[in-house]
Design an enzyme around this catalytic site. Structure first.
Site, PDB file in Angstrom:
ATOM      1  N   ASP A  23       0.791  -1.251   0.000  1.00 24.01           N
ATOM      2  CA  ASP A  23       0.000   0.000   0.000  1.00 24.01           C
ATOM      3  C   ASP A  23       0.820   1.297   0.000  1.00 24.01           C
ATOM      4  O   ASP A  23       0.452   2.265   0.701  1.00 24.01           O
ATOM      5  CB  ASP A  23      -0.952   0.024   1.207  1.00 24.01           C
ATOM      6  CG  ASP A  23      -1.965  -1.108   1.171  1.00 24.01           C
ATOM      7  OD1 ASP A  23      -1.941  -1.914   0.228  1.00 24.01           O
ATOM      8  OD2 ASP A  23      -2.784  -1.193   2.115  1.00 24.01           O
ATOM      9  N   LYS A 128      -6.567  -4.920  -3.213  1.00 21.20           N
ATOM     10  CA  LYS A 128      -7.221  -5.566  -2.069  1.00 21.20           C
ATOM     11  C   LYS A 128      -8.277  -4.634  -1.465  1.00 21.20           C
ATOM     12  O   LYS A 128      -8.019  -3.452  -1.272  1.00 21.20           O
ATOM     13  CB  LYS A 128      -6.172  -5.970  -1.021  1.00 21.20           C
ATOM     14  CG  LYS A 128      -5.387  -4.823  -0.413  1.00 21.20           C
ATOM     15  CD  LYS A 128      -4.283  -5.373   0.464  1.00 21.20           C
ATOM     16  CE  LYS A 128      -3.530  -4.315   1.234  1.00 21.20           C
ATOM     17  NZ  LYS A 128      -4.292  -3.522   2.185  1.00 21.20           N
ATOM     18  N   CYS A 161      -2.181  -2.498   7.785  1.00 22.24           N
ATOM     19  CA  CYS A 161      -2.137  -3.421   6.630  1.00 22.24           C
ATOM     20  C   CYS A 161      -0.904  -4.329   6.637  1.00 22.24           C
ATOM     21  O   CYS A 161      -0.988  -5.477   6.195  1.00 22.24           O
ATOM     22  CB  CYS A 161      -2.260  -2.641   5.338  1.00 22.24           C
ATOM     23  SG  CYS A 161      -3.931  -1.948   5.161  1.00 22.24           S
TER      24      CYS A 161
HETATM   25  C1  C5J Z   1      -3.203   0.665   5.497  1.00 20.31           C
HETATM   26  C2  C5J Z   1      -5.005   1.850   6.570  1.00 20.31           C
HETATM   27  N1  C5J Z   1      -2.644   0.479   4.310  1.00 20.31           N
HETATM   28  N2  C5J Z   1      -4.295   2.195   7.637  1.00 20.31           N
HETATM   29  N3  C5J Z   1      -4.451   1.231   5.507  1.00 20.31           N
HETATM   30  O1  C5J Z   1      -2.605   0.406   6.522  1.00 20.31           O
HETATM   31  O2  C5J Z   1      -6.184   2.124   6.512  1.00 20.31           O
END
Ligand code: C5J
Length: 229
Positions: A23, A128, A161
């Site tokens: 991400d 995802k 994540c």
């Molecule tokens: C991730 C989030 N990528 N914190 N997303 O950690 O919402």
């Protein structure tokens, strides 16, 4: 090759390992994105860009498999659970117009990966809908088909994540090495604790180590390869 790590050394086999970058998306990392709009300090995440770049370059040079993930939803939002949409009670939420297009919607500029770590055409990008990269994706099938049993994990955020993905991977039988300086959180204390949780109790979810340790190990391997050619 043995990599110095917590809680003990990690035996890395490049042929059965993948670098999994979680991400590293514009909306989470860039000034003016969704993350900053929510009041977060994006510099806490941006410090991971340079180490990720160095590790990605070394990993690509060594011929290793690379996969990237992006958190986001279909433009029609049919895969967005209502509970996720309203969580946080923000005035602006997933699917609404944001500073870089519709927030966390596939195809929008803010949903894409930052240019510094942009995937090459041969690197799989896993879209995802959840926090974990295995939930509702073909990641497990891709890894199985390619004979991958080890994951070197980087990205954001450490406690959300990255942690969720490592826990999912652990339950599916993968060995995960999490790269400390290549992961980040808007909350430094969550980053520290998130890493500790992984390596605690003899490595309950996996191992942790800084990028330099991995880079010197795989760069040494490249030099050996070069000398033999
Ligand atoms: C991730 C989030 N990528 N914190 N997303 O950690 O919402």
């Amino acid at each position: 090759m043995l990599i110095e790590a917590k809680p003990h050394e990690f035996s890395l086999n490049l042929g059965s390992a993948a670098l999994l970058i979680i991400d590293m998306q514009r909306d989470f990392l860039e000034p003016g994105g969704f993350g900053e709009m929510l009041g977060n300090d994006v510099s806490q995440l941006r410090r991971t860009i340079e180490p990720n770049k160095r590790l990605l370059t070394a990993w690509r040079d060594a011929g290793g498999t690379v996969l990237h993930t992006r958190e986001g939803h279909r433009p029609d939002l049919m895969d967005l659970p209502p509970a996720k949409k309203v969580r946080g009670r923000s005035a602006t939420c997933i699917g609404d117009p944001g500073p870089m297009g519709r927030i966390l919607v596939r195809g929008e500029p803010g949903h894409d990966i930052i240019p510094e770590l942009y995937p090459t055409p041969s690197e799989a990008v896993i879209d995802k809908p959840g926090k974990g990269a295995f939930f509702a994706t073909d990641l497990h099938a891709i890894l199985q088909n390619r004979g991958i049993s080890q994951l070197v994990v980087t990205g954001v955020t450490t406690e959300v994540c990255v942690n969720t993905t490592v826990r999912e991977a652990n339950d599916r039988g993968y060995d995960c090495l999490v790269v400390t300086d290549c992961c980040g959180s808007y909350f430094p204390e969550f980053h520290e604790i998130g890493l500790k949780m992984i390596a605690a109790q003899g490595g309950i979810f996996g191992w942790t180590t800084p990028s330099e340790v991995i880079i010197s190990a795989i760069t040494g391997l490249n030099m050996l390869k070069g000398a033999a050619e």
